[in-house]
Design an enzyme around this catalytic site. Structure first.
Site, short mmCIF file in Angstrom:
data_model
loop_
_atom_site.label_atom_id
_atom_site.label_comp_id
_atom_site.label_asym_id
_atom_site.label_seq_id
_atom_site.Cartn_x
_atom_site.Cartn_y
_atom_site.Cartn_z
N ASN A 9 -11.38 -22.26 23.33
CA ASN A 9 -10.39 -21.18 23.27
C ASN A 9 -9.12 -21.69 23.95
OD1 ASN A 9 -8.96 -18.79 23.24
ND2 ASN A 9 -10.20 -17.78 24.81
N LYS A 11 -6.23 -20.37 24.10
CA LYS A 11 -5.39 -19.30 24.66
C LYS A 11 -3.93 -19.54 24.30
CE LYS A 11 -8.90 -18.50 28.16
NZ LYS A 11 -9.20 -18.03 29.53
N HIS A 96 -12.16 -10.57 24.06
CA HIS A 96 -12.03 -11.39 25.26
C HIS A 96 -11.53 -10.52 26.42
CE1 HIS A 96 -10.66 -14.56 27.98
NE2 HIS A 96 -11.43 -15.37 27.29
N GLU A 98 -9.42 -10.95 28.64
CA GLU A 98 -7.97 -10.90 28.80
C GLU A 98 -7.35 -9.88 27.84
OE1 GLU A 98 -8.06 -15.57 30.13
OE2 GLU A 98 -7.24 -15.03 28.17
N GLU A 168 -19.23 -13.68 29.09
CA GLU A 168 -18.29 -14.27 30.02
C GLU A 168 -18.14 -13.38 31.24
OE1 GLU A 168 -14.55 -14.63 27.91
OE2 GLU A 168 -14.39 -12.46 27.83
N GLY A 174 -11.52 -18.89 34.65
CA GLY A 174 -10.33 -19.51 35.22
C GLY A 174 -10.30 -19.53 36.74
N SER A 214 -15.57 -20.79 33.15
CA SER A 214 -15.48 -22.06 33.89
C SER A 214 -16.61 -23.02 33.54
CB SER A 214 -15.44 -21.80 35.40
OG SER A 214 -14.29 -21.06 35.75
#
Length: 258
Positions: A9, A11, A96, A98, A168, A174, A214
């Site tokens: 991904n 991003k 996701h 985010e 996730e 991150g 991660s």
């Protein structure tokens, strides 16, 4: 049939020129190589058509990082599932953390996105996961179950089997933190149990569930060794062939696709 999958991904990273260079580099690295997993790269919308026409899509699948929850119309700036499909991409990342956090995507919005993706022959890579406060409160199972129920469980068995899930833990994205192998296996096994209760044991056994958070070349092999972890959704480590290739190779001599 359940597959081992390593999906990148990207991003909001790479210019078109940089993205093409990265995709070509990965394509070259995999040329003539026997790999024990399916490989997918999730790229910005602007890159999709160019990358699809540049790489061997039999070897590397291409995913959009999102799509709209509307079919078409006066929705300036949105990109529909049919537009994504028209580029030759075969996958789309949905849900996701985010997107949920920064763009306030609700379970209802995601439900519509999934339906439109499936209607346009795209395979959704559907993300679920809990934030740190929910994990510490012992609500992590409850949270992911609700995410599945509100966005996916009204699908038919046939359509649900077209989904790839990605667990996730939001607290590990991150941050450099990673769920332990035991935590990852526990959650993935729980997800299969939840799916089995709604559909069947057979369906639960066929769904690929990826770990995201991660995951990198240093921990991928240990994570992927878990019986219910079928690969990874890889963020930062997918932005370099040198970092992404070892994650793909983590399946070498580990376990063949089921």
């Amino acid at each position: 049939m359940r597959k081992n999958i390593v999906a990148g991904n990207w991003k909001m990273n790479t210019s078109l020129a940089e993205g093409l260079m990265l995709a070509r580099g990965l394509n070259e690295a995999l040329k003539g190589k026997r790999i024990n997993c399916s490989v997918i790269i999730g790229t910005p919308f602007t890159h999709l058509a160019s990358i699809v026409s540049t790489i061997d899509t039999e070897k590397i699948g291409v995913a959009a990082e999102n799509c709209a929850d509307k079919e078409k119309g006066a929705f300036t700036g949105e990109v529909s599932a049919s537009m994504v499909s028209s580029t030759g991409a075969k996958y789309v990342i949905l849900g996701h953390s985010e997107r949920r956090a920064y763009y306030h995507e609700t379970p209802e919005i995601l439900k519509e996105k999934v339906k439109l993706a499936l209607a346009n022959a795209l395979t959704p890579i559907f993300c679920i996961g809990e934030i740190l406060a929910e994990r510490e409160a012992g609500k992590h199972f409850e949270v992911v179950d609700a995410q599945l129920e509100k966005s996916l469980f009204d699908l038919s068995k046939e359509d649900f089997l077209k989904i790839v899930l990605a667990y996730e833990p939001v607290w590990a994205i991150g941050t450099g933190k990673t769920a332990t192998t035991a935590q990852a296996q526990e959650m993935h096994a729980h997800l299969r149990k939840t799916i089995a209760a709604v559909y069947s044991e057979d369906v639960a056994g066929e769904i690929s569930i990826l770990y995201g958070g991660s995951c990198n070349k240093d921990n991928a092999k240990e994570l992927f060794a878990n019986p219910d972890v079928d690969g990874g959704l890889i963020g930062g480590a997918s932005l370099s062939v040198d970092n992404f290739l070892p994650v793909i190779e983590a399946f070498d001599n580990l376990k063949l696709p089921l």
